[in-house]
Design an enzyme around this catalytic site. Sequence first.
Site, PDB file in Angstrom:
ATOM      1  N   LYS A 180      32.304 -17.715 -38.893  1.00 59.01           N
ATOM      2  CA  LYS A 180      31.563 -17.922 -37.632  1.00 59.01           C
ATOM      3  C   LYS A 180      32.222 -19.437 -37.110  1.00 59.01           C
ATOM      4  O   LYS A 180      32.047 -19.630 -36.037  1.00 59.01           O
ATOM      5  CB  LYS A 180      30.223 -17.638 -37.674  1.00 59.01           C
ATOM      6  CG  LYS A 180      29.354 -18.820 -38.058  1.00 59.01           C
ATOM      7  CD  LYS A 180      27.894 -18.673 -38.168  1.00 59.01           C
ATOM      8  CE  LYS A 180      26.962 -19.179 -39.041  1.00 59.01           C
ATOM      9  NZ  LYS A 180      27.194 -20.549 -39.422  1.00 59.01           N
ATOM     10  N   ARG A 206      22.927 -17.683 -51.322  1.00 58.54           N
ATOM     11  CA  ARG A 206      22.794 -17.842 -49.725  1.00 58.54           C
ATOM     12  C   ARG A 206      23.092 -16.579 -49.078  1.00 58.54           C
ATOM     13  O   ARG A 206      22.582 -16.368 -48.102  1.00 58.54           O
ATOM     14  CB  ARG A 206      24.079 -19.000 -49.516  1.00 58.54           C
ATOM     15  CG  ARG A 206      23.554 -20.211 -49.808  1.00 58.54           C
ATOM     16  CD  ARG A 206      24.833 -21.314 -49.795  1.00 58.54           C
ATOM     17  NE  ARG A 206      25.195 -21.344 -48.539  1.00 58.54           N
ATOM     18  CZ  ARG A 206      26.439 -21.615 -48.235  1.00 58.54           C
ATOM     19  NH1 ARG A 206      27.212 -21.813 -48.951  1.00 58.54           N
ATOM     20  NH2 ARG A 206      26.844 -21.812 -46.830  1.00 58.54           N
ATOM     21  N   ARG A 219      36.658 -22.302 -49.608  1.00 53.11           N
ATOM     22  CA  ARG A 219      36.465 -23.385 -48.878  1.00 53.11           C
ATOM     23  C   ARG A 219      36.577 -24.912 -49.427  1.00 53.11           C
ATOM     24  O   ARG A 219      36.146 -25.052 -50.431  1.00 53.11           O
ATOM     25  CB  ARG A 219      35.063 -23.204 -48.170  1.00 53.11           C
ATOM     26  CG  ARG A 219      34.893 -22.106 -47.570  1.00 53.11           C
ATOM     27  CD  ARG A 219      33.867 -21.859 -46.440  1.00 53.11           C
ATOM     28  NE  ARG A 219      32.486 -21.801 -46.632  1.00 53.11           N
ATOM     29  CZ  ARG A 219      31.597 -21.517 -46.107  1.00 53.11           C
ATOM     30  NH1 ARG A 219      31.857 -20.922 -44.909  1.00 53.11           N
ATOM     31  NH2 ARG A 219      30.376 -21.621 -46.388  1.00 53.11           N
ATOM     32  N   ARG A 241      17.858 -20.004 -37.566  1.00 55.01           N
ATOM     33  CA  ARG A 241      18.021 -19.661 -38.822  1.00 55.01           C
ATOM     34  C   ARG A 241      16.783 -18.599 -39.408  1.00 55.01           C
ATOM     35  O   ARG A 241      17.030 -18.187 -40.599  1.00 55.01           O
ATOM     36  CB  ARG A 241      18.427 -20.729 -39.763  1.00 55.01           C
ATOM     37  CG  ARG A 241      19.249 -20.478 -41.000  1.00 55.01           C
ATOM     38  CD  ARG A 241      20.361 -20.476 -40.632  1.00 55.01           C
ATOM     39  NE  ARG A 241      21.365 -20.578 -41.975  1.00 55.01           N
ATOM     40  CZ  ARG A 241      22.648 -21.268 -41.863  1.00 55.01           C
ATOM     41  NH1 ARG A 241      22.999 -21.980 -41.027  1.00 55.01           N
ATOM     42  NH2 ARG A 241      23.215 -21.477 -43.015  1.00 55.01           N
ATOM     43  N   ARG A 296      32.162 -27.703 -51.092  1.00 56.42           N
ATOM     44  CA  ARG A 296      30.718 -27.932 -50.711  1.00 56.42           C
ATOM     45  C   ARG A 296      29.667 -27.751 -51.937  1.00 56.42           C
ATOM     46  O   ARG A 296      29.863 -26.750 -52.650  1.00 56.42           O
ATOM     47  CB  ARG A 296      30.291 -27.006 -49.627  1.00 56.42           C
ATOM     48  CG  ARG A 296      30.625 -27.828 -48.119  1.00 56.42           C
ATOM     49  CD  ARG A 296      30.568 -26.862 -47.143  1.00 56.42           C
ATOM     50  NE  ARG A 296      29.438 -25.983 -46.900  1.00 56.42           N
ATOM     51  CZ  ARG A 296      29.085 -25.415 -46.003  1.00 56.42           C
ATOM     52  NH1 ARG A 296      29.892 -25.216 -44.804  1.00 56.42           N
ATOM     53  NH2 ARG A 296      28.186 -24.443 -46.152  1.00 56.42           N
TER      54      ARG A 296
END
Length: 229
Positions: free
Chosen positions: A22, A179, A135, A96, A168
């Site tokens: 996203k 998550r 990532r 969220r 990260r």
Amino acid sequence: MSHRPTVPPTHVVIFGRPGSGKSTLAERLGAEHGYVLFRTGELLRAAVRRDDFLGQRVEVHLASGNLVPDQLIFELMEQSLKAPATGKLLFDGFPRTMGQVPLLADFERRLGFAIGCYLDVAVTPGEAIARMTGRRVCPTCGATYHIVGKPPKVAETCDLDGSHLVNRTDDKPEVVALRQQIFDEYATPILDHYRRGAPETFRTVDGEQPFEAVYADACRALGLEAPAS
Ligand code: ADP
């Protein structure tokens, strides 16, 4: 039947589980269609890098992979969302929790803007986890990369400032699964809320397609010109 807006919505909220793509989609919509991105995750990480009062209180939540408490998100919003008249806003990462849904409605009222589309980028948890392990982020400027999808010019090195890229802290394997669970728990009621309460503005795109196809579908869902395939 798919509803397509005749006029592209000015303000958009984008949803998708961690690893759905996203944020990449949001960046491209920003670059090619002029949306101004309002990204709570990025704003929170910037506060941590600045080490300001808010950053000091959110750091522990970010590193654990848990959500930042609504009260701190409220502070972040008050600090950061002052002049929506500046452009077409695209919210990435907010709301969220169900507690943040009325907060968005409150900002719409107070600042005089209206969300014209809620866009859900749908991806299965398994695919999302596989993507997250690739990532990378620049610890200095916050630029994001993906070793397969968006590699830097020189391996593990930021294109913008030459810093050595890192994972990260919340992309560590032990945190990634958590998550996903958090997304399922918190996002499901939010998506149901908008899907039922605002069906004419709610759209879903299949995020498991190649990125160009996801982007083209998202453009069509928003009534924007899609790139020629
Ligand atoms: P992702 O969508 O991949 O989780 P983000 O950059 O959107 O990445 O968010 C990173 C982290 O920032 C989240 O795991 C959460 O801890 C925190 N965060 C971002 N936005 C919010 C929000 N609106 N409410 C609570 N926590 C948030």
